[in-house]
Enzyme design. Structure first.
Site, PDB file in Angstrom:
ATOM      1  N   HIS A  50       1.103  -1.212  -0.120  1.00 54.78           N
ATOM      2  CA  HIS A  50       0.203  -0.073  -0.116  1.00 54.78           C
ATOM      3  C   HIS A  50       0.783   1.092  -0.008  1.00 54.78           C
ATOM      4  O   HIS A  50       1.917   1.378   0.716  1.00 54.78           O
ATOM      5  CB  HIS A  50      -0.944   0.093   1.267  1.00 54.78           C
ATOM      6  CG  HIS A  50      -2.141  -0.922   1.115  1.00 54.78           C
ATOM      7  ND1 HIS A  50      -3.095  -0.665   0.207  1.00 54.78           N
ATOM      8  CD2 HIS A  50      -2.376  -1.884   1.731  1.00 54.78           C
ATOM      9  CE1 HIS A  50      -4.072  -1.804   0.184  1.00 54.78           C
ATOM     10  NE2 HIS A  50      -3.458  -2.617   1.449  1.00 54.78           N
ATOM     11  N   VAL A 173      -0.816 -22.514  22.022  1.00 55.13           N
ATOM     12  CA  VAL A 173      -0.680 -22.300  23.258  1.00 55.13           C
ATOM     13  C   VAL A 173      -2.147 -22.274  23.969  1.00 55.13           C
ATOM     14  O   VAL A 173      -3.024 -21.684  23.446  1.00 55.13           O
ATOM     15  CB  VAL A 173       0.129 -20.737  23.374  1.00 55.13           C
ATOM     16  CG1 VAL A 173       0.106 -20.088  24.703  1.00 55.13           C
ATOM     17  CG2 VAL A 173       1.390 -20.432  22.614  1.00 55.13           C
ATOM     18  N   ARG A 311      -9.027 -11.252   8.742  1.00 53.80           N
ATOM     19  CA  ARG A 311      -8.140 -10.136   9.220  1.00 53.80           C
ATOM     20  C   ARG A 311      -8.526  -9.932  10.642  1.00 53.80           C
ATOM     21  O   ARG A 311      -9.653  -9.905  11.029  1.00 53.80           O
ATOM     22  CB  ARG A 311      -8.040  -8.761   8.477  1.00 53.80           C
ATOM     23  CG  ARG A 311      -9.469  -7.942   8.548  1.00 53.80           C
ATOM     24  CD  ARG A 311      -9.628  -7.092   7.221  1.00 53.80           C
ATOM     25  NE  ARG A 311     -10.095  -7.967   6.229  1.00 53.80           N
ATOM     26  CZ  ARG A 311     -10.745  -7.128   5.169  1.00 53.80           C
ATOM     27  NH1 ARG A 311     -10.815  -5.959   5.064  1.00 53.80           N
ATOM     28  NH2 ARG A 311     -11.312  -7.834   4.155  1.00 53.80           N
ATOM     29  N   ILE A 336      -3.226  -6.222  13.570  1.00 56.15           N
ATOM     30  CA  ILE A 336      -2.346  -5.677  12.526  1.00 56.15           C
ATOM     31  C   ILE A 336      -3.040  -6.072  11.260  1.00 56.15           C
ATOM     32  O   ILE A 336      -3.140  -7.195  10.613  1.00 56.15           O
ATOM     33  CB  ILE A 336      -1.017  -6.557  12.326  1.00 56.15           C
ATOM     34  CG1 ILE A 336      -0.336  -6.336  13.655  1.00 56.15           C
ATOM     35  CG2 ILE A 336      -0.222  -5.937  11.477  1.00 56.15           C
ATOM     36  CD1 ILE A 336      -0.080  -5.014  14.175  1.00 56.15           C
ATOM     37  N   SER A 338      -5.017  -4.206   7.418  1.00 52.56           N
ATOM     38  CA  SER A 338      -4.395  -3.401   6.468  1.00 52.56           C
ATOM     39  C   SER A 338      -3.855  -2.140   7.110  1.00 52.56           C
ATOM     40  O   SER A 338      -4.561  -1.576   7.656  1.00 52.56           O
ATOM     41  CB  SER A 338      -5.180  -3.262   5.094  1.00 52.56           C
ATOM     42  OG  SER A 338      -4.933  -2.358   4.123  1.00 52.56           O
ATOM     43  N   CYS A 443      -1.523 -33.085 -10.867  1.00 56.11           N
ATOM     44  CA  CYS A 443      -0.183 -33.332 -10.189  1.00 56.11           C
ATOM     45  C   CYS A 443      -0.465 -33.756  -8.781  1.00 56.11           C
ATOM     46  O   CYS A 443       0.547 -34.295  -8.150  1.00 56.11           O
ATOM     47  CB  CYS A 443       0.652 -31.993 -10.166  1.00 56.11           C
ATOM     48  SG  CYS A 443      -0.240 -30.416  -9.329  1.00 56.11           S
TER      49      CYS A 443
END
Length: 478
Positions: A50, A173, A311, A336, A338, A443
């Site tokens: 950004h 944890v 997010r 954390i 964008s 594959c």
């Protein structure tokens, strides 16, 4: 062993902090609850560098975004991670939206962003011929770019490990207790000890913080749904094309990827859990509708897959990067969202400053190596170089993934190199085998066989992404 620093969370932030810590004479261990790093938001986001016009001036986001852009480009170069400075356009549709574009421009100036320019709709279409005729103005940010977020995470973690950091996977944890040091316990009964802890747990950062008595922030999980299109659509745009952002996020974008696909999305929907990464018919329909508003020529019959990433946001809207108010030698790196990917290196350096304030001794190593070789360097060779390499390494002459032209040698290297792939998705993220048009239909079985051989496990124990996600249940015959 008692480590100097324990990092909780193996996303791009935790991995980049681990890499930065590996510069110093410290014992460091990263704890990741999944079977691999980059399994949360770091594998499912827009991959955008950004430009820095959007964060509110004076916020931590604004400061670290402006600092972070050149640092990220440099780190990507050192780690041989695909990264392109392609620039971005923020589009206004009509005179009602044009004042918002001016506000973004002024905000970018306040944040120290240079080179921006407001273009007319016709000027924008000279840069992007497929841009909608309804676009009346656009903000051009030439410093913006695109990067592969999971490649960056894996490479940063690998470089950290090459410089001495340890990685414990499948370490969820469950509790933390303090004596003279911290004792961190996992769901599988493991215990690791450390003098200091950095909490980079993403969507679960507030839960980890609560283990220290810190309850002053709560993570708001917000899902973003995406559509990924075949490389046949990758030339629809050269820039990353945004619409006017809202409080929920930067809106639906249309962007090329560093791997030459086309990516559109994301939505911004509050969800109950950081693990609620399912796509929905309504969400994907919204992505398609709004993407077509910006670039009407996109052929959505070329969609090869869809996905969602969650997010980690917070009500105040800024990053939380601070020492714990309740526990010594603990730093929270939370909320954390964008432009977190863009800021990953600047965040790591900011955390180093906080560690110095906590009186950690950061003495640089004489032999620290910031460089890492990309296992896909083979694909960048000339035909003559490939022929010579295959003579010494025959496995590179056997193509396994026809869509992406990935060789057996690259797949085996992905398992052997730090941090080695342990499952099918790990191979996909490291090599792109299975990311093409057929999505692993051809594959997949061959890759399963290679994983079985390299890891020394029966074929029935090969998983898609760890845990009980086994690819086959049992043999029905020999």
């Amino acid at each position: 062993m008692v480590y100097d620093i324990l990092i909780i969370g193996g996303g791009v932030i935790g991995a980049m902090i681990a890499r930065e810590l590996s510069r110093y004479q410290l014992s460091v261990c990263l704890l990741e609850k999944e079977n691999d790093v980059a399994c949360g938001a770091s594998k499912a986001n827009s991959g955008i560098v950004h430009g820095g016009f959007d964060p509110e001036p004076g916020t931590l986001k604004a400061k670290l975004n402006t600092l972070g852009v050149p640092l990220l480009y440099r780190a990507a170069e050192q780690l041989q991670v695909p990264c392109i400075q392609n620039g971005s356009l923020v589009c206004a549709f009509g005179t009602e939206e044009e004042p918002e574009l001016e506000k973004l421009y002024l905000r970018g100036i306040a944040n120290g962003i240079r080179g921006m320019k407001i273009l007319s709709g016709d000027e924008a279409r000279l840069l992007e011929p497929n841009l909608s005729p309804a676009v009346t103005k656009a903000l051009h940010i030439p410093s913006a770019g695109i990067v592969s977020p999971y490649d960056l995470t894996i490479a940063a973690m690998g470089n950290a490990m090459d410089n001495g950091v340890e990685l414990l996977r499948n370490f969820q944890v469950t509790s933390i207790e303090k004596t003279t040091v911290y004792h961190v316990h996992s769901s599988l009964g493991q215990t690791v000890q450390g003098k200091g802890i950095i909490n980079c747990a993403g969507g679960y950062a507030d839960k980890i913080a609560a283990m220290f008595g810190d309850d002053h922030f709560s993570i708001i999980p917000r899902s973003g749904e995406y559509l990924l299109l075949d490389k046949a659509e990758g030339n629809q745009v050269r820039h990353t094309v945004f619409q006017i952002p809202s409080k929920e996020g930067k809106g639906i974008l249309v962007t090329p990827t560093v791997h030459e696909n086309l990516l559109v999305g994301p939505t911004a929907t509050a969800v109950a859990s950081p693990d609620a990464n399912q796509t929905t018919p309504d969400g994907l329909a919204q992505v398609q509708r709004l993407a077509a508003k910006s670039v009407p020529t996109v052929n959505f019959r070329q969609v090869i897959t869809s996905f969602a990433g969650v997010r980690a946001s917070e009500a105040k809207g800024d990053f939380i990067i601070e020492p714990s108010k309740k526990a010594s030698n603990v730093i929270h790196v939370a909320a954390i969202d964008s432009p977190g990917l863009t800021c990953c290196v600047s965040i790591a350096q900011y955390v180093m400053e906080l560690l110095r304030q906590l009186d950690f001794s950061l003495i640089e190593k004489e032999n620290w190596d910031p460089y890492r070789e990309n296992i896909r360097a083979f694909s960048q060779m000339s035909d003559e170089e490939k022929d010579a390499y295959i003579q010494k390494h025959p496995a590179y002459g056997k193509i396994v993934c026809r869509c992406e032209l990935i060789s057996e040698g690259e797949i085996r290297a992905a398992i052997r190199q730090n941090p080695g792939a342990l499952d099918m998705d790990g191979i996909k993220r490291r090599t792109r085998s299975g990311m093409g048009r057929c999505q692993g239909g051809f594959c997949g079985p061959y890759v399963m066989g290679i994983l079985s051989q390299e890891l020394g496990i029966p074929l029935e124990e090969v998983t898609k992404n760890g845990g009980e996600s086994r690819m086959v249940l049992e043999r029905i015959g020999e």
